[in-house]
Design a protein around this motif. Structure first.
Motif, PDB file in Angstrom:
ATOM      1  N   VAL A  93      -3.976   7.004   5.981  1.00  0.00           N
ATOM      2  CA  VAL A  93      -4.162   6.718   4.590  1.00  0.00           C
ATOM      3  C   VAL A  93      -4.237   5.361   3.986  1.00  0.00           C
ATOM      4  O   VAL A  93      -3.029   4.719   4.380  1.00  0.00           O
ATOM      5  CB  VAL A  93      -3.259   7.780   3.629  1.00  0.00           C
ATOM      6  CG1 VAL A  93      -3.668   7.491   2.237  1.00  0.00           C
ATOM      7  CG2 VAL A  93      -3.723   9.291   4.194  1.00  0.00           C
ATOM      8  N   GLY A  94      -5.256   5.106   3.320  1.00  0.00           N
ATOM      9  CA  GLY A  94      -4.923   3.622   2.553  1.00  0.00           C
ATOM     10  C   GLY A  94      -4.848   3.852   1.090  1.00  0.00           C
ATOM     11  O   GLY A  94      -5.607   4.856   0.659  1.00  0.00           O
ATOM     12  N   VAL A 107      -1.708  -0.793   1.647  1.00  0.00           N
ATOM     13  CA  VAL A 107      -1.928  -0.574   0.179  1.00  0.00           C
ATOM     14  C   VAL A 107      -2.981  -1.721  -0.070  1.00  0.00           C
ATOM     15  O   VAL A 107      -2.816  -2.786   0.262  1.00  0.00           O
ATOM     16  CB  VAL A 107      -0.661  -1.164  -0.589  1.00  0.00           C
ATOM     17  CG1 VAL A 107      -0.604  -1.263  -1.969  1.00  0.00           C
ATOM     18  CG2 VAL A 107       0.406   0.275  -0.345  1.00  0.00           C
ATOM     19  N   PHE A 108      -3.759  -1.263  -1.209  1.00  0.00           N
ATOM     20  CA  PHE A 108      -4.916  -2.356  -1.725  1.00  0.00           C
ATOM     21  C   PHE A 108      -4.413  -2.608  -3.214  1.00  0.00           C
ATOM     22  O   PHE A 108      -4.407  -1.558  -4.024  1.00  0.00           O
ATOM     23  CB  PHE A 108      -6.231  -1.893  -1.551  1.00  0.00           C
ATOM     24  CG  PHE A 108      -6.644  -1.700  -0.283  1.00  0.00           C
ATOM     25  CD1 PHE A 108      -7.490  -2.698   0.402  1.00  0.00           C
ATOM     26  CD2 PHE A 108      -6.407  -0.509   0.647  1.00  0.00           C
ATOM     27  CE1 PHE A 108      -7.923  -2.483   1.605  1.00  0.00           C
ATOM     28  CE2 PHE A 108      -6.735  -0.313   1.768  1.00  0.00           C
ATOM     29  CZ  PHE A 108      -7.467  -1.580   2.474  1.00  0.00           C
ATOM     30  N   ALA A 109      -4.495  -3.792  -3.695  1.00  0.00           N
ATOM     31  CA  ALA A 109      -3.822  -3.924  -4.998  1.00  0.00           C
ATOM     32  C   ALA A 109      -4.817  -4.653  -6.118  1.00  0.00           C
ATOM     33  O   ALA A 109      -5.955  -5.401  -5.354  1.00  0.00           O
ATOM     34  CB  ALA A 109      -2.901  -4.972  -5.139  1.00  0.00           C
ATOM     35  N   ILE A 138      -0.175  -5.400   1.851  1.00  0.00           N
ATOM     36  CA  ILE A 138      -0.788  -5.125   0.600  1.00  0.00           C
ATOM     37  C   ILE A 138      -2.005  -6.127   0.678  1.00  0.00           C
ATOM     38  O   ILE A 138      -1.678  -7.513   0.820  1.00  0.00           O
ATOM     39  CB  ILE A 138       0.153  -5.665  -0.471  1.00  0.00           C
ATOM     40  CG1 ILE A 138       1.364  -4.634  -0.428  1.00  0.00           C
ATOM     41  CG2 ILE A 138      -0.507  -5.638  -1.693  1.00  0.00           C
ATOM     42  CD1 ILE A 138       2.465  -5.149  -1.547  1.00  0.00           C
ATOM     43  N   ILE A 139      -3.281  -5.559   0.365  1.00  0.00           N
ATOM     44  CA  ILE A 139      -4.176  -6.356   0.575  1.00  0.00           C
ATOM     45  C   ILE A 139      -4.884  -6.498  -0.752  1.00  0.00           C
ATOM     46  O   ILE A 139      -5.154  -5.479  -1.730  1.00  0.00           O
ATOM     47  CB  ILE A 139      -5.297  -5.683   1.231  1.00  0.00           C
ATOM     48  CG1 ILE A 139      -4.853  -5.704   2.856  1.00  0.00           C
ATOM     49  CG2 ILE A 139      -6.651  -6.495   1.399  1.00  0.00           C
ATOM     50  CD1 ILE A 139      -5.764  -4.967   3.759  1.00  0.00           C
ATOM     51  N   SER A 140      -5.243  -7.449  -1.487  1.00  0.00           N
ATOM     52  CA  SER A 140      -5.694  -7.951  -2.578  1.00  0.00           C
ATOM     53  C   SER A 140      -7.064  -7.545  -3.028  1.00  0.00           C
ATOM     54  O   SER A 140      -7.896  -8.112  -2.025  1.00  0.00           O
ATOM     55  CB  SER A 140      -5.361  -9.134  -3.082  1.00  0.00           C
ATOM     56  OG  SER A 140      -6.281  -9.737  -4.314  1.00  0.00           O
ATOM     57  N   LEU A 141      -7.463  -6.926  -3.782  1.00  0.00           N
ATOM     58  CA  LEU A 141      -8.710  -6.662  -4.161  1.00  0.00           C
ATOM     59  C   LEU A 141      -9.282  -7.201  -5.575  1.00  0.00           C
ATOM     60  O   LEU A 141     -10.083  -6.819  -6.413  1.00  0.00           O
ATOM     61  CB  LEU A 141      -9.044  -5.156  -4.440  1.00  0.00           C
ATOM     62  CG  LEU A 141      -8.921  -4.208  -3.248  1.00  0.00           C
ATOM     63  CD1 LEU A 141      -9.202  -2.788  -3.246  1.00  0.00           C
ATOM     64  CD2 LEU A 141      -9.856  -4.860  -1.910  1.00  0.00           C
ATOM     65  N   TYR A 142      -8.510  -8.568  -5.718  1.00  0.00           N
ATOM     66  CA  TYR A 142      -8.966  -9.576  -6.898  1.00  0.00           C
ATOM     67  C   TYR A 142      -8.909 -10.770  -6.378  1.00  0.00           C
ATOM     68  O   TYR A 142      -7.875 -11.174  -5.737  1.00  0.00           O
ATOM     69  CB  TYR A 142      -7.872  -9.166  -8.093  1.00  0.00           C
ATOM     70  CG  TYR A 142      -8.585  -9.793  -9.296  1.00  0.00           C
ATOM     71  CD1 TYR A 142      -9.582  -9.047  -9.927  1.00  0.00           C
ATOM     72  CD2 TYR A 142      -7.969 -10.810  -9.563  1.00  0.00           C
ATOM     73  CE1 TYR A 142     -10.029  -9.692 -10.929  1.00  0.00           C
ATOM     74  CE2 TYR A 142      -8.512 -11.679 -10.985  1.00  0.00           C
ATOM     75  CZ  TYR A 142      -9.490 -10.897 -11.646  1.00  0.00           C
ATOM     76  OH  TYR A 142     -10.104 -11.405 -12.669  1.00  0.00           O
ATOM     77  N   GLY A 143     -10.052 -11.403  -6.680  1.00  0.00           N
ATOM     78  CA  GLY A 143     -10.115 -12.963  -6.420  1.00  0.00           C
ATOM     79  C   GLY A 143     -11.347 -12.593  -5.272  1.00  0.00           C
ATOM     80  O   GLY A 143     -12.333 -12.263  -5.839  1.00  0.00           O
TER      81      GLY A 143
END
Length: 385
Positions: free
Chosen positions: A42-43, A71-73, A100-105
């Motif tokens: 699960v992600g 986790v995606f942030a 934790i993988i950023s989904l912003y930028g």
């Protein structure tokens, strides 16, 4: 004695009735989804609002034996303490050790290699029901990524604090951006779960594969539900009043006018130094995690204090009045016309203001589009209206 017994019975009955009719969030319906997660990788797309009672969803699922891989942030980060528009970096969660993988930028859409060890991607974030609030754009792009590689996408549904309002221009395709990806009004009156169904059902995803979508809906939720968001969804929407005023004040972000970023009451005031827009004054200053370099930093702004305002929905009155005052004094108002048009989803609002139309005249521009949207969304609604 008998009267005391009757009182006790009434209290117990009232408590049971309240319990039976209490709102249950999607994430809280563990008995309905945990078995389907067993044996799955699960992600999670989550932030500080992703709670199951007193536990963060990440901690709750791990405790239940779910194999959470990463986790995606979204914007503002996993803990919700990043400035609006600030670069959010990849990191590791101190408590769980999860990446934790950023989904912003630069990385707004999960990459295939970031999902290669995931079977199910779950979105559980508190939204505010406004098109330019970027969590729904993050959800959209994650849905596309899941569809691209053929994994399941789930939404744990949460209330929309602006559910009863459908208003504002419907986004036109040339003005599509990360602050507006869908042909919906500024206030769309849908939960994230309902919106996910619409995005998938209307074919708005850019993918060659069909998305396997599951929405874990809420129980006892309707347009009559009174729900106060317990955790601020982002640093500059700290309370319910700011959330209610946000749709009407966000256009000011494309102008020199401050909406209180860098104060204790963001999106509950607006003002400027010259011209002065009212008698109330405030001075924006840097606030760690909310406004590192706020507009009008260190400058006294004069304007309106809206902390006791009862305004809900989408109201252009303040915005148009400020525009007229700026124009009268020969001060540039649309500091970023292109950003204004992206927020509005059209250039018609800005051009109508420049042509001198009143707020009521401008509102007529989108009424037919809104009615078409209301009809379209009927098939995707999960809760009584």
């Amino acid at each position: 004695m008998f009267q005391s017994f009757i009182t006790l019975v009434i209290l117990i009955f009232g408590f049971l009735s309240f319990s039976l009719n209490a709102l249950t969030l999607g994430a809280e319906r563990a008995e309905d989804y945990l078995s389907a997660l067993k044996g799955k990788r699960v992600g999670l797309i989550v932030n500080q609002t992703s709670r199951v009672a007193d536990h963060h969803l990440v901690d709750f699922l791990i405790k239940q034996g779910v194999d959470v891989k990463k986790v995606f942030a979204p914007e503002h980060g996993f803990r919700g303490n990043q400035d609006a528009g600030a670069q959010v970096e990849d990191e590791r969660d101190v408590k769980t050790g999860l990446p934790i993988i950023s989904l912003y930028g630069k990385n707004k859409k999960p990459k295939a290699d970031q999902l290669k060890d995931i079977d199910i991607l779950i979105f559980d974030i508190q939204d505010v029901g406004v098109r330019f609030y970027t969590y729904i754009s993050t959800m959209h792009l994650a849905m596309e990524a899941a569809s691209d590689i053929g994994i399941e996408f789930w939404v744990f549904d949460r209330p929309n604090p602006n559910l009863n309002y459908i208003d504002g221009p419907v986004l036109e395709k040339p003005f599509r951006s990360f602050v507006g990806m869908h042909p919906i009004p500024i206030l769309h009156g849908m939960t994230v779960g309902e919106l996910a169904l619409m995005i998938n059902g209307e074919g708005w995803l850019v993918s060659n594969n069909k998305l396997s979508l599951r929405v874990v809906s809420m129980l006892q939720y309707s347009s009559a539900t009174q729900y106060k968001i317990p955790i601020p969804p982002s640093p500059n929407l700290p309370n319910q009043r700011a959330i209610y005023l946000y749709p009407s004040l966000c256009f000011f972000e494309a102008t020199p006018i401050s909406v209180g970023r860098g104060t204790d009451f963001p999106f509950q005031v607006f003002g400027h130094s010259n011209p002065k827009l009212g008698k109330f004054n405030f001075t924006p200053k840097p606030v760690i995690g909310a406004a590192s370099n706020p507009k009008l930093n260190g400058v006294i702004a004069y304007g309106e204090d809206l902390r006791d305002s009862s305004v809900r929905g989408f109201d252009l009155t303040w915005f148009i009045a400020a525009y007229q005052q700026f124009s009268h004094e020969g001060v540039e108002f649309f500091q970023s016309p292109s950003f204004m048009d992206k927020l509005a989803g059209t250039d018609k609002v800005r051009k109508a203001m420049e042509a001198g139309l009143t707020a009521s005249e401008i509102r007529t521009l989108w009424q037919q589009d809104v009615q078409r949207f209301i009809k379209l969304r009927e098939q995707y609604l999960l809760y009584p209206r």
